[in-house]
Design a protein around this motif. Structure first.
Motif, PDB file in Angstrom:
ATOM      1  N   TYR A  30     -71.862  79.023  13.004  1.00 51.22           N
ATOM      2  CA  TYR A  30     -72.087  79.839  14.038  1.00 51.22           C
ATOM      3  C   TYR A  30     -73.260  81.026  13.589  1.00 51.22           C
ATOM      4  CZ  TYR A  30     -72.113  83.289  17.731  1.00 51.22           C
ATOM      5  OH  TYR A  30     -72.642  84.333  18.848  1.00 51.22           O
ATOM      6  N   ARG A  31     -74.237  81.017  14.173  1.00 51.53           N
ATOM      7  CA  ARG A  31     -75.239  82.022  13.911  1.00 51.53           C
ATOM      8  C   ARG A  31     -75.764  82.594  15.200  1.00 51.53           C
ATOM      9  NH1 ARG A  31     -73.254  80.687   9.752  1.00 51.53           N
ATOM     10  NH2 ARG A  31     -74.134  80.132   7.913  1.00 51.53           N
ATOM     11  N   PRO A  32     -75.410  83.975  15.536  1.00 51.39           N
ATOM     12  CA  PRO A  32     -76.000  84.633  16.741  1.00 51.39           C
ATOM     13  C   PRO A  32     -77.326  84.467  16.849  1.00 51.39           C
ATOM     14  CG  PRO A  32     -75.082  86.008  15.152  1.00 51.39           C
ATOM     15  CD  PRO A  32     -74.831  84.811  14.584  1.00 51.39           C
ATOM     16  N   GLY A  33     -77.842  84.406  17.988  1.00 50.34           N
ATOM     17  CA  GLY A  33     -79.262  84.287  18.211  1.00 50.34           C
ATOM     18  C   GLY A  33     -79.989  85.753  17.968  1.00 50.34           C
ATOM     19  N   SER A  34     -81.289  85.673  17.849  1.00 50.77           N
ATOM     20  CA  SER A  34     -81.796  87.011  17.756  1.00 50.77           C
ATOM     21  C   SER A  34     -82.405  87.498  18.918  1.00 50.77           C
ATOM     22  CB  SER A  34     -83.245  86.648  16.723  1.00 50.77           C
ATOM     23  OG  SER A  34     -83.993  87.812  16.825  1.00 50.77           O
ATOM     24  N   ILE A  35     -82.691  89.039  18.836  1.00 52.40           N
ATOM     25  CA  ILE A  35     -82.944  89.442  20.126  1.00 52.40           C
ATOM     26  C   ILE A  35     -84.345  89.888  20.315  1.00 52.40           C
ATOM     27  CG2 ILE A  35     -80.721  90.239  20.854  1.00 52.40           C
ATOM     28  CD1 ILE A  35     -81.485  92.976  19.870  1.00 52.40           C
ATOM     29  N   ASN A  36     -85.096  89.654  18.910  1.00 57.71           N
ATOM     30  CA  ASN A  36     -86.616  90.097  19.094  1.00 57.71           C
ATOM     31  C   ASN A  36     -87.543  88.712  19.315  1.00 57.71           C
ATOM     32  OD1 ASN A  36     -85.525  89.074  16.307  1.00 57.71           O
ATOM     33  ND2 ASN A  36     -87.708  89.346  15.657  1.00 57.71           N
ATOM     34  N   TYR A  37     -88.573  89.261  20.010  1.00 55.92           N
ATOM     35  CA  TYR A  37     -89.474  88.305  20.430  1.00 55.92           C
ATOM     36  C   TYR A  37     -90.464  88.095  19.283  1.00 55.92           C
ATOM     37  CZ  TYR A  37     -93.554  86.699  23.159  1.00 55.92           C
ATOM     38  OH  TYR A  37     -94.698  86.113  23.536  1.00 55.92           O
ATOM     39  N   GLY A  38     -90.837  88.893  18.560  1.00 56.71           N
ATOM     40  CA  GLY A  38     -91.792  88.665  17.604  1.00 56.71           C
ATOM     41  C   GLY A  38     -91.189  88.146  16.267  1.00 56.71           C
ATOM     42  N   GLU A  39     -91.934  87.469  15.296  1.00 55.53           N
ATOM     43  CA  GLU A  39     -91.451  86.856  14.138  1.00 55.53           C
ATOM     44  C   GLU A  39     -91.416  87.838  13.058  1.00 55.53           C
ATOM     45  OE1 GLU A  39     -93.174  83.428  10.952  1.00 55.53           O
ATOM     46  OE2 GLU A  39     -94.069  83.721  12.786  1.00 55.53           O
ATOM     47  N   LEU A  40     -90.216  87.997  12.401  1.00 56.03           N
ATOM     48  CA  LEU A  40     -90.084  88.968  11.372  1.00 56.03           C
ATOM     49  C   LEU A  40     -90.840  88.265  10.179  1.00 56.03           C
ATOM     50  CD1 LEU A  40     -86.442  90.059  12.061  1.00 56.03           C
ATOM     51  CD2 LEU A  40     -88.459  91.468  12.129  1.00 56.03           C
ATOM     52  N   LEU A  41     -91.757  88.965   9.359  1.00 55.92           N
ATOM     53  CA  LEU A  41     -92.306  88.443   8.323  1.00 55.92           C
ATOM     54  C   LEU A  41     -91.664  89.135   7.014  1.00 55.92           C
ATOM     55  CD1 LEU A  41     -95.737  89.046   9.573  1.00 55.92           C
ATOM     56  CD2 LEU A  41     -94.709  86.982   9.468  1.00 55.92           C
ATOM     57  N   ASP A  42     -91.979  88.276   5.826  1.00 51.83           N
ATOM     58  CA  ASP A  42     -91.692  89.040   4.888  1.00 51.83           C
ATOM     59  C   ASP A  42     -92.113  90.480   4.703  1.00 51.83           C
ATOM     60  OD1 ASP A  42     -89.777  86.779   4.088  1.00 51.83           O
ATOM     61  OD2 ASP A  42     -91.535  85.843   2.765  1.00 51.83           O
ATOM     62  N   VAL A  43     -91.569  91.429   4.328  1.00 50.01           N
ATOM     63  CA  VAL A  43     -92.248  92.810   4.497  1.00 50.01           C
ATOM     64  C   VAL A  43     -93.110  92.902   3.264  1.00 50.01           C
ATOM     65  CG1 VAL A  43     -91.629  95.208   4.322  1.00 50.01           C
ATOM     66  CG2 VAL A  43     -90.421  93.756   5.523  1.00 50.01           C
ATOM     67  N   GLN A  44     -94.273  93.235   3.660  1.00 46.03           N
ATOM     68  CA  GLN A  44     -95.268  93.217   2.466  1.00 46.03           C
ATOM     69  C   GLN A  44     -96.056  94.588   2.809  1.00 46.03           C
ATOM     70  OE1 GLN A  44     -97.792  89.994   2.365  1.00 46.03           O
ATOM     71  NE2 GLN A  44     -98.897  90.908   0.760  1.00 46.03           N
ATOM     72  N   LYS A  45     -96.279  95.426   1.743  1.00 46.45           N
ATOM     73  CA  LYS A  45     -97.106  96.767   2.019  1.00 46.45           C
ATOM     74  C   LYS A  45     -98.332  96.403   1.824  1.00 46.45           C
ATOM     75  CE  LYS A  45     -96.958 101.269   1.271  1.00 46.45           C
ATOM     76  NZ  LYS A  45     -96.115 102.130   2.002  1.00 46.45           N
ATOM     77  N   LEU A  46     -99.168  97.056   3.236  1.00 47.74           N
ATOM     78  CA  LEU A  46    -100.757  96.708   3.207  1.00 47.74           C
ATOM     79  C   LEU A  46    -101.234  97.983   2.280  1.00 47.74           C
ATOM     80  CD1 LEU A  46    -101.103  95.569   6.773  1.00 47.74           C
ATOM     81  CD2 LEU A  46    -101.116  94.350   4.722  1.00 47.74           C
ATOM     82  N   SER A  47    -102.235  97.691   1.793  1.00 47.70           N
ATOM     83  CA  SER A  47    -103.429  98.529   0.987  1.00 47.70           C
ATOM     84  C   SER A  47    -104.675  97.942   1.351  1.00 47.70           C
ATOM     85  CB  SER A  47    -102.788  98.625  -0.236  1.00 47.70           C
ATOM     86  OG  SER A  47    -103.064  97.306  -0.925  1.00 47.70           O
ATOM     87  N   GLY A  48    -105.627  98.657   0.789  1.00 48.30           N
ATOM     88  CA  GLY A  48    -107.043  98.345   1.080  1.00 48.30           C
ATOM     89  C   GLY A  48    -107.640  99.305   1.905  1.00 48.30           C
ATOM     90  N   SER A  49    -109.094  99.139   1.865  1.00 48.96           N
ATOM     91  CA  SER A  49    -109.645  99.976   2.861  1.00 48.96           C
ATOM     92  C   SER A  49    -110.786  99.081   3.609  1.00 48.96           C
ATOM     93  CB  SER A  49    -110.424 101.165   2.182  1.00 48.96           C
ATOM     94  OG  SER A  49    -111.331 100.595   0.955  1.00 48.96           O
TER      95      SER A  49
END
Length: 177
Positions: free
Chosen positions: A20-39
């Motif tokens: 049993y795995r309860p469903g997700s309530i979020n609409y968007g797809e969670l990504l592997d968290v990645q720090k953005l950098s650059g300019s």
């Protein structure tokens, strides 16, 4: 008394091993968290833009050409409307458009989507860090107040669901604002 105390543990293990795995309530797809950098360079003012300049704000991000076809315009429209739908919390959200081909946007776009930060990002590290380079233009992304790319919304978005996700994140966000 012992049966009463152990029943939650027995029930939880039973559900776990039954798959049993309860469903997700979020609409968007969670990504592997990645720090953005650059300019990049902002199109309107030619000032160097770094993602850390928006530290402390939630950022709705889109990647597209400066020529901005119909799908690009609809993403910009939805981003503007969804930010407006947050009412009192809209000041906590920024809109960012990374132009991946350095084509300058039309004057009409400047007026219609005033407040959107438009950045020339061709050859920028920012674009390299957004996953799946082939489909970057198809999605709206969400960056958290710490500068982490964390969520991607479907190609054919449903604005109400996207707004609900952002509203929920703003509500549970623990950062000072």
């Amino acid at each position: 008394m012992l049966v009463l105390l152990l029943s939650p543990v027995v029930i939880s293990y039973t559900l776990f091993f039954m798959g049993y795995r309860p469903g997700s309530i979020n609409y968007g797809e969670l990504l592997d968290v990645q720090k953005l950098s650059g300019s990049g360079v902002t199109q309107k003012t030619n000032i160097i833009f770094r993602i850390k300049d928006l530290h402390g704000k939630w950022i709705m991000l889109t990647v597209d050409s400066g020529q901005c076809d119909e799908s690009c315009r609809s993403k910009l429209y939805y981003m503007r409307q969804i930010r407006t739908m947050q009412n009192k919390e809209m000041h906590r959200i920024e809109r960012l458009w990374l132009v991946d081909d350095n084509v300058p946007g039309e004057d009409e776009l400047w007026n219609e989507y005033d407040g959107t930060i438009i950045v020339n990002a061709r050859d920028s590290e920012l674009l390299d860090l957004i996953p799946t380079k082939e489909i970057q233009r198809n999605h709206i992304y969400l960056i958290d107040p710490l500068g982490n790319l964390m969520m991607r919304f479907p190609e054919n978005i449903e604005p109400r669901k996207l707004s609900d996700d952002i509203k929920r994140l703003l509500h549970v966000s623990q950062l000072e604002h």
